[in-house]
Scaffold this active site. Sequence first.
Site, PDB file in Angstrom:
ATOM      1  N   ARG A 221      28.720   9.196 -37.001  1.00 41.26           N
ATOM      2  CA  ARG A 221      29.657   8.998 -35.884  1.00 41.26           C
ATOM      3  C   ARG A 221      28.892   8.436 -34.673  1.00 41.26           C
ATOM      4  NH1 ARG A 221      29.774  10.986 -30.325  1.00 41.26           N
ATOM      5  NH2 ARG A 221      31.923  10.920 -29.643  1.00 41.26           N
TER       6      ARG A 221
ATOM      7  N   THR B  89      25.256  14.441 -22.258  1.00 42.34           N
ATOM      8  CA  THR B  89      24.725  13.091 -22.163  1.00 42.34           C
ATOM      9  C   THR B  89      24.103  12.955 -20.796  1.00 42.34           C
ATOM     10  OG1 THR B  89      26.559  12.233 -23.480  1.00 42.34           O
ATOM     11  CG2 THR B  89      25.465  10.643 -22.070  1.00 42.34           C
TER      12      THR B  89
ATOM     13  N   SER C 227      21.768  18.882 -25.140  1.00 39.83           N
ATOM     14  CA  SER C 227      22.748  17.805 -25.254  1.00 39.83           C
ATOM     15  C   SER C 227      22.115  16.427 -25.383  1.00 39.83           C
ATOM     16  CB  SER C 227      23.670  17.815 -24.035  1.00 39.83           C
ATOM     17  OG  SER C 227      22.967  17.422 -22.884  1.00 39.83           O
TER      18      SER C 227
ATOM     19  N   THR D 127      22.103  10.141 -25.282  1.00 41.08           N
ATOM     20  CA  THR D 127      22.831  11.339 -25.713  1.00 41.08           C
ATOM     21  C   THR D 127      22.515  11.732 -27.151  1.00 41.08           C
ATOM     22  OG1 THR D 127      25.059  12.301 -25.854  1.00 41.08           O
ATOM     23  CG2 THR D 127      24.822  10.065 -26.637  1.00 41.08           C
TER      24      THR D 127
ATOM     25  N   THR E  11      30.304  10.500 -19.371  1.00 33.81           N
ATOM     26  CA  THR E  11      30.015  11.619 -20.274  1.00 33.81           C
ATOM     27  C   THR E  11      31.354  12.183 -20.740  1.00 33.81           C
ATOM     28  OG1 THR E  11      29.971  13.239 -18.477  1.00 33.81           O
ATOM     29  CG2 THR E  11      27.867  12.295 -19.108  1.00 33.81           C
ATOM     30  N   GLY E  12      31.291  12.937 -21.825  1.00 30.99           N
ATOM     31  CA  GLY E  12      32.515  13.538 -22.332  1.00 30.99           C
ATOM     32  C   GLY E  12      32.943  12.867 -23.623  1.00 30.99           C
TER      33      GLY E  12
HETATM   34  N1  ASP Z   1      29.975  10.660 -24.459  1.00 32.77           N
HETATM   35  C1  ASP Z   1      29.136  11.208 -25.503  1.00 32.77           C
HETATM   36  C2  ASP Z   1      29.693  10.843 -26.840  1.00 32.77           C
HETATM   37  O1  ASP Z   1      30.885  10.810 -27.007  1.00 32.77           O
HETATM   38  C3  ASP Z   1      29.002  12.672 -25.493  1.00 32.77           C
HETATM   39  C4  ASP Z   1      28.828  13.327 -24.194  1.00 32.77           C
HETATM   40  O2  ASP Z   1      28.911  12.763 -23.130  1.00 32.77           O
HETATM   41  O3  ASP Z   1      28.603  14.510 -24.203  1.00 32.77           O
HETATM   42  O4  ASP Z   1      28.902  10.682 -27.747  1.00 32.77           O
END
Ligand code: ASP
Length: 380
Positions: free
Chosen positions: A252, A224, A89, A242, A275-276
């Site tokens: 993106r 992340t 990740s 990340t 994260t997320g």
């Molecule tokens: N927050 C990160 C993103 O949207 C991804 C992640 O936390 O996994 O790029």
Amino acid sequence: MSLWSRRKFFLTSLAGTAVAGSTKLFGAAPATLGVSLPAAQGKRPLIISSANGVNALHKGMDILKAGGDTLDAVIAAVTVVEDDPNDDSVGYGGLPNEEGEVELDASCMHGPTYRAGSVAGVRRIKNVAKLAQTVMQRTNHVMLVGDGARRFAVAEGFPEENLLTEHSRKIWLAWKASTSFNWRPGIDSPEWKEKMSSIFQGTPEDQALLARAMQVIKDPPTGTIPCMAVDAKGDISATTTTSGLSWKIPGRVGDSPIIGAGCCVDNEVGAAGSTGKGEENIKISGGHTIVEMMRQGKSPTDACLEALSRIARHYKNDKKKLGTFHIYFYALNKDGVHGAASLWLNGYEEGKRAKYAVHDGAESKLVDCATYFDSVGGDQ
Ligand code: ASP
């Protein structure tokens, strides 16, 4: 405590804050869900991160204990995770974009000097948290993106390399095969099978890879590492790094490199990270929201829950829509009190609470996140 009484506990604590008072100015505050946890004790120095940093925080703690800088501490910790090919990740070995290219995002903020640095959409450079710090230290800018960021890295002596490991390449190919017949052996091939598993050989390693591929195809991981530290004097820094959303459209950019969303520090107050699904965080400037909530007196945990409640309100608390993604916030304040909250009890496993990592000087351990919805996401 029952769900209802825990909710009531959270709402009661909410009502006691200046924040709740001020929302009355703008009409009745919408009901906020959320399951808070008993307030943690503050301790300094302290360093926290998402759960995937639990074996790396000691690197940062060593620097804090030696009286080093808080930003050097958080960068040292996340670099361990960026360098780890088994973490798909972040950094080296991160899952790529839809074209099979790893693109990384990172940011950092240095509390004592109120400076920030950030990079986004960077290819072929592994240690992007350090690169964000270098943007902060060696340029008059805050953010560099894409090829400009890569060229800056090369100029500053960062090695260029292929970031796609065999593991990530095969999972990417499995994803391609799952989305298009054209990326599988044709019906005239002896290797033809109806299912995409035909691209794997059938060795035990391949079977493990296939299991992982199926998991990430079904539920594309968002991974992340946000990391925040406060030293013995109360100075604070943070970083977030990340590889972003796997299979993303090239170019993106998520929340991680956005100062005030995926990373935010105010040396007078505290720090926050996330994260997320970054798109949801960007829309509420989550990092900044949390720091401002802490400035007004909320605990780190309740400030994280407030950020989640804003995201939930964007969907009128519709669990079906909110169940299509996961998001987590992490925060610490100047006193060394820390907290985190997840939208769902846990992303993947029934009954298991989401965790985050904390090193308080004695040991690095995983502790429970508070939750906005006390149920598993994605199955509503
Ligand atoms: N927050 C990160 C993103 O949207 C991804 C992640 O936390 O996994 O790029």
